[in-house]
Design an enzyme around this catalytic site. Structure first.
Site, PDB file in Angstrom:
ATOM      1  N   TYR A   4      22.314  70.545 113.047  1.00 11.44           N
ATOM      2  CA  TYR A   4      23.367  71.025 112.144  1.00 11.44           C
ATOM      3  C   TYR A   4      23.354  70.160 110.893  1.00 11.44           C
ATOM      4  O   TYR A   4      23.456  68.934 110.984  1.00 11.44           O
ATOM      5  CB  TYR A   4      24.723  70.922 112.859  1.00 11.44           C
ATOM      6  N   ASP A  38      18.375  63.714 107.861  1.00 11.84           N
ATOM      7  CA  ASP A  38      19.818  63.934 107.767  1.00 11.84           C
ATOM      8  C   ASP A  38      20.484  62.817 108.573  1.00 11.84           C
ATOM      9  O   ASP A  38      20.536  62.861 109.797  1.00 11.84           O
ATOM     10  CB  ASP A  38      20.167  65.320 108.333  1.00 11.84           C
ATOM     11  N   LYS A  80      30.291  61.562 106.154  1.00 15.80           N
ATOM     12  CA  LYS A  80      31.554  60.833 106.403  1.00 15.80           C
ATOM     13  C   LYS A  80      31.420  59.333 106.658  1.00 15.80           C
ATOM     14  O   LYS A  80      32.322  58.570 106.303  1.00 15.80           O
ATOM     15  CB  LYS A  80      32.253  61.496 107.576  1.00 15.80           C
TER      16      LYS A  80
HETATM   17  N1  HOZ Z   1      30.627  69.577 112.955  1.00 16.16           N
HETATM   18  C1  HOZ Z   1      31.369  68.417 113.277  1.00 16.16           C
HETATM   19  C2  HOZ Z   1      30.732  67.599 114.335  1.00 16.16           C
HETATM   20  N2  HOZ Z   1      29.384  67.746 114.518  1.00 16.16           N
HETATM   21  C3  HOZ Z   1      32.767  68.740 113.711  1.00 16.16           C
HETATM   22  C4  HOZ Z   1      33.697  68.455 112.639  1.00 16.16           C
HETATM   23  C5  HOZ Z   1      35.138  68.757 112.976  1.00 16.16           C
HETATM   24  O1  HOZ Z   1      35.399  69.751 113.652  1.00 16.16           O
HETATM   25  O2  HOZ Z   1      35.982  68.032 112.532  1.00 16.16           O
END
Ligand code: HOZ
Length: 433
Positions: free
Chosen positions: A143, A238, A266
């Site tokens: 992802y 990534d 983040k």
């Molecule tokens: N896609 C995020 C973790 N792989 C989740 C982010 C969230 O739902 O805060």
């Protein structure tokens, strides 16, 4: 026990799609009502009902030092007094760029953005602009944020919700995204041979975290690196999850692999909305205003996000023992969970771990790619998740997510987690196959 969360979720659904601002939070695959958080300190989360949890998400990575880490909070408070945004350059942005460059290999120039999605989206635009090619290769179950190009066989929420094709992503965009199974170098070599001269970039989560934690097999990244060198393809790591988590130098240093571009999210904001992409000058100099690959953002380099990230990264740079401590704690948890699950013995399992990333897969065979991650008994994970949640252990609400340890966790917290695992397993009834 969850009265207030249930009430808030009902209310949220009236004004927010699905009641959440990011799909994984909705508890859709694990079922039940999402827990609404109110505050956190160190490793403990406190929900709207006043329940306390040991946190194994760390805001999906960034809270490496624990929540409300005092130097970070203080720096944010002080900085906010001097305005929260200028839309003009600041000295702090230079300091942040210099700090990142000093910690990470192979980064000559770095551009700040506001999220990991933006970072990955911009990195592939840059790779396309630099190479003059259109196609990219990504891996199944990986992802890279929710930009159109990445929503093909994606992990994280896309896998959690079992969305096969994302409406709104045009066929043209999807056709330019080729996918291969993670850890399958031969499949990538075949794709490159079939589309010779057409591939701009290969983007990979160096240690995958969006299908649970899945480790690279020996030689996989080395093979990708060689292929990229031979074919003039931009190799993108990534590092939204792995950057500054696997060590100060991220996955590049931990795996001893050089990437051409790296993306961050983040983690570099200490919990504030931040991202960045960077890499070799030869490629990065194509970004506007140096070059014509356009990319911009009013909030890019935002002073509050910069000071939070700068303060946290400085702590990490100055205290490398944090990484050893984190790795030791994760190994301790691994062993404790392994023993508890083995002793219980009712459900086959595999535990994957790298640094302070770990996940439990209820599987009879090694989990090395998306197919094996998806074939695990994820219904059982869901039961385990709820049994742990009600005992005050907050795990990711999906089997397709890595757990992230923070360094505020004590060995007493880890022992409690292991003890609660034993209690949870004793409670769960294994369905007759
Ligand atoms: N896609 C995020 C973790 N792989 C989740 C982010 C969230 O739902 O805060």
């Amino acid at each position: 026990m969850y009265t207030k969360s249930i009430e808030l979720f009902e209310r949220a659904q009236q004004s927010i799609p699905g009641g959440v601002n990011s799909p994984v939070r909705a508890f859709k695959s694990v079922g039940g009502t999402p827990v609404f958080m109110k505050s956190a300190k160190g490793t403990y989360l406190y929900d709207a009902d006043g329940n306390k949890y040991i946190d194994y998400i760390a805001s999906w990575g960034p809270m490496i030092l624990g929540h409300a880490y005092e130097p970070v909070v203080k720096a944010i408070q002080e900085k906010a007094l001097g305005s929260t945004s200028f839309g003009a350059p600041t000295e702090l942005e230079i300091e942040m760029a210099e700090l990142i460059i000093s910690m990470v290999p192979n980064v000559d120039l770095v551009r700040m953005v506001s999220s990991g999605t933006e970072a990955c989206m911009s990195a592939i635009r840059l790779a396309r602009g630099y190479t003059g090619r259109n196609k990219i290769i990504k891996f199944e179950g990986h992802y890279h944020g929710h930009a159109d190009s990445f929503l093909v066989k994606a992990g994280s929420g896309v896998a959690t919700l079992d969305i096969q094709t994302v409406p709104g992503v045009t066929a043209g965009v999807a056709n330019d995204t080729l996918t291969a199974p993670y850890n399958d170098l031969e499949a990538v070599q075949q794709l490159v041979a079939t589309h010779k001269g057409e591939i701009a970039a290969i983007i990979v989560e160096p240690v995958a975290g969006n299908m649970g934690c899945v480790l690279p097999e020996p030689g996989f990244h080395e093979g990708l690196r060689k292929l990229c060198d031979e074919e003039g393809i931009v190799f993108i790591f990534d590092e939204v999850m792995t950057g500054f988590r696997l060590g100060a130098g991220g996955a590049q240093a931990a795996l001893n692999i050089n990437a051409d571009l790296v993306t961050y999210g983040k983690v570099i904001g200490g919990g504030m909305p931040v991202g960045a992409f960077g890499g070799k000058k030869e490629i990065m100099q194509h970004i506007a205003p140096l070059g014509n690959v356009y990319q911009a953002g009013t909030l890019s380099g935002n002073p509050i996000a910069m000071i939070a990230g700068f303060t946290m990264l400085t702590e990490l740079k100055n205290n490398p023992s944090i990484y050893t401590e984190l790795a030791d704690k994760t190994e301790y948890l691994h062993k404790g969970l392994q023993d508890a699950l083995t002793e219980w013995g009712e459900e086959p399992f595999r535990i994957n771990r790298f640094g302070s990333m770990i996940s439990v897969h209820f599987s009879d065979f090694p989990v090395v790619d998306f197919t094996s991650a998806a074939a695990a008994n994820n219904q059982f994970f869901n039961k385990y998740f709820h049994a742990m949640l009600k005992r005050g252990i907050y795990l990711p609400p999906s089997a397709f997510e890595s757990w992230f340890l923070n360094n505020a966790l004590t060995y007493a917290d880890l022992d409690e987690t292991i003890a609660k695992t034993k209690e949870s397993l004793a409670e769960i009834t294994v369905p007759v196959p």
